[in-house]
Design an enzyme around this catalytic site. Structure first.
Site, PDB file in Angstrom:
ATOM      1  CE  LYS A 173      35.761  27.515  50.071  1.00  0.00           C
ATOM      2  NZ  LYS A 173      36.564  28.421  49.220  1.00  0.00           N
ATOM      3  N   GLY A 226      35.770  38.705  51.648  1.00  0.00           N
ATOM      4  CA  GLY A 226      35.966  38.423  50.233  1.00  0.00           C
ATOM      5  C   GLY A 226      35.352  39.501  49.370  1.00  0.00           C
ATOM      6  CB  SER A 227      34.481  39.502  45.807  1.00  0.00           C
ATOM      7  OG  SER A 227      33.458  38.532  45.672  1.00  0.00           O
ATOM      8  CB  THR A 228      31.381  43.804  46.855  1.00  0.00           C
ATOM      9  OG1 THR A 228      32.268  44.573  47.690  1.00  0.00           O
ATOM     10  CG2 THR A 228      29.990  44.386  46.953  1.00  0.00           C
ATOM     11  CB  VAL A 230      31.215  36.185  46.902  1.00  0.00           C
ATOM     12  CG1 VAL A 230      30.894  34.994  47.802  1.00  0.00           C
ATOM     13  CG2 VAL A 230      31.816  35.705  45.592  1.00  0.00           C
ATOM     14  N   GLY A 231      29.729  38.445  48.599  1.00  0.00           N
ATOM     15  CA  GLY A 231      29.118  38.873  49.853  1.00  0.00           C
ATOM     16  C   GLY A 231      27.656  39.238  49.695  1.00  0.00           C
ATOM     17  CD  GLU A 248      37.415  43.123  55.216  1.00  0.00           C
ATOM     18  OE1 GLU A 248      37.337  43.834  54.171  1.00  0.00           O
ATOM     19  OE2 GLU A 248      38.342  42.349  55.438  1.00  0.00           O
ATOM     20  CB  CYS A 282      39.906  44.463  51.293  1.00  0.00           C
ATOM     21  SG  CYS A 282      40.397  44.169  53.009  1.00  0.00           S
ATOM     22  CD  GLU A 376      38.551  45.396  45.807  1.00  0.00           C
ATOM     23  OE1 GLU A 376      39.161  45.422  46.893  1.00  0.00           O
ATOM     24  OE2 GLU A 376      37.486  44.769  45.636  1.00  0.00           O
TER      25      GLU A 376
END
Length: 480
Positions: A173, A226-228, A230-231, A248, A282, A376
């Protein structure tokens, strides 16, 4: 206007719902492409195709997988300018960054090809008589990957290539900002002769995707960059479904500059480490922690250096600062700058924007109570923080929820190793910026920067199942 379709089961197919979205050039906000968007039915087709192909691909010989990956590298080598052009127009990459990213992936594919022959187990002594004991690694099956927009070709191909090398099939994706870059990966592997169903690329809106990959039992692993925020959500869902996952995530990476450093070299390293790709990296060293004796001269030299940076057209090879992927990010940077200045930081340069272009920005005298120290920014803004000594620098560096990468500039090798072992980061680069990657290294972070490692045999470990097998030679004596 070029139209791009989904890649499912070895074929280029339109969206089953005929949903097609505009793909924008971030520098101009103009539409330069139109991309089909996968529906729930299209996602089902992609998962089913990968699931059907998993057994035959998992049983291919190592040299067969190796040959395909090498052919993919050769195919990409001929298409570097084409891929770089997409990175410039779709991702807002400057010319130099785009050429670097496309070229890096050639070596990444060749490195992944080498891993096909390195998926090894071990033999182990047994406490039972006549038992031959060994471990083997087997492919997981179907892996789904969710890629970011900042290095969309490199980071997505790293997931794809190493998963295929391990004998897994893959569903990619791409980031919603950079779908065409993801589809270029499918073109490369199609040219290399990859069997149908082994790789599927499905641009899809988040509202349609939902938790499809996480909840579907046919998908054995999720790999996400991606972002923390969403992770964290993905990790929670993966836990509920006992799904393997690697993450990551974000970073607020420090670069420590000790008083014995070559200041000019440290300034060059710092500038590269934050202003590459407009700071949308990142592992960018967005916190520069400088020992007090050289703090002022460091700030002066850094301000002088970036004053000469060209901001503008990413196609121009002289441009250093191109557009942010979304001009809305300028408001985030404005908020960080305003908060820091209100609390006593000094704005040495920048702090202004024009459309999606944000001027390279330096904030000196940043302290831990400022928002920019914690959050960030994901843009061309850097905080310079004064440290009393090396121990204070270490304390400031570790005072973060993130722990992805870090840099350390000093000529004291003993101190460098001591600090590197105590820095709370997955990666430490001595006498370098925090930005570094190679195809075979264990790339990843700690704390809120995620877990798991990508690259070389480290990906092989993540993307395979370790199985213990014993062979009883002769007849075992049972107690009853």
């Amino acid at each position: 206007m070029k139209e791009y379709k989904l890649f499912i089961d070895g074929e280029w197919v339109g969206s089953s719902t005929e949903t097609i979205l505009d793909d924008l050039n971030p520098a101009t906000s103009e539409v330069w492409g139109r991309v089909h968007q996968a529906s729930a039915a299209d996602l089902e087709r992609a998962i089913a195709a990968a699931y059907r192909a998993r057994e035959s691909w998992g049983n291919t010989l190592a040299n067969e997988r190796e040959a395909i990956l090498l052919r993919a590298a050769d195919a990409l080598q001929k298409r570097i300018p084409d891929v770089a052009a997409v990175l410039i127009d779709e991702a807002g990459s400057t010319y130099g960054k785009a050429m670097f990213e496309a070229s890096f992936v050639v070596n990444l594919l060749r490195s992944a090809a080498g891993e096909c022959r390195r998926i090894t187990g071990e033999t182990m002594p047994s406490d039972s008589p006549g038992v031959f004991s060994m471990s083997v690694r087997r492919p997981l099956g179907v892996i789904a990957g969710i890629a970011p927009f900042n290095f969309p070709f490199l980071l997505a191909t790293k997931k794809v290539a190493l998963a295929l090398a391990a004998g897994n099939t893959f569903i990619l994706k791409p980031a919603s900002y950079t779908p065409v870059t993801g589809l270029k990966i499918a073109e490369i592997f199609e040219a290399a002769g990859l069997p149908k169903g082994v790789l599927n690329v499905v641009p899809v809106q988040g509202s349609v995707l939902g938790n499809t990959f996480v909840a579907d039992p046919r998908v054995r692993m999720i790999t996400f960059t991606g972002s923390t925020e969403v992770g964290r959500e993905l990790s929670a869902e993966a836990g509920r479904h006992f799904k393997r996952i690697t993450l990551e995530l974000g970073g607020k990476s420090p670069m420590i500059v000790l008083k014995d450093a070559d200041v000019d070299y440290a300034v060059n390293a710092a500038a590269f480490g934050i202003f590459l790709h407009q700071g949308q990296v990142c592992m960018a060293n967005s916190r520069l922690i400088v020992e007090a004796p050289i703090f002022d001269v460091f700030c002066d030299k850094l301000a002088t250096k970036i004053a000469g940076f060209k901001v503008g057209d990413p196609r121009d090879p002289q441009t250093v600062i191109g557009p942010l992927i979304d001009r809305k990010q300028c408001a985030v940077l404005d908020r960080h700058v305003a908060d820091a200045v209100a609390k006593g930081a000094k704005l040495l340069h920048g702090g202004k924007s024009d459309g999606a272009f944000y001027q390279p920005t330096i904030l000196a005298g940043v302290t831990p109570d400022m928002v920019v120290f914690r959050e960030e920014s994901f843009g061309p803004a850097v905080s310079v923080i004064r440290a009393a000594d090396s121990e204070d620098a270490l304390r400031l560096a570790n005072d973060s929820c993130y722990g992805l990468s870090s840099g350390l500039i000093t000529n004291d090798l003993q101190k460098a190793f001591d600090l590197s072992l105590r820095l709370e980061a997955g990666m430490v680069h001595i006498n370098d910026s925090s930005i570094m990657d190679e195809p075979h290294v264990p790339f990843g972070g700690v704390k809120d920067s995620g877990f798991g490692r990508e690259g070389g045999h480290h990906s092989m470990d993540e993307m395979t199942e370790l199985k213990w097998i014993t062979v009883q030679m002769g007849q075992r004596q049972f107690p009853f």
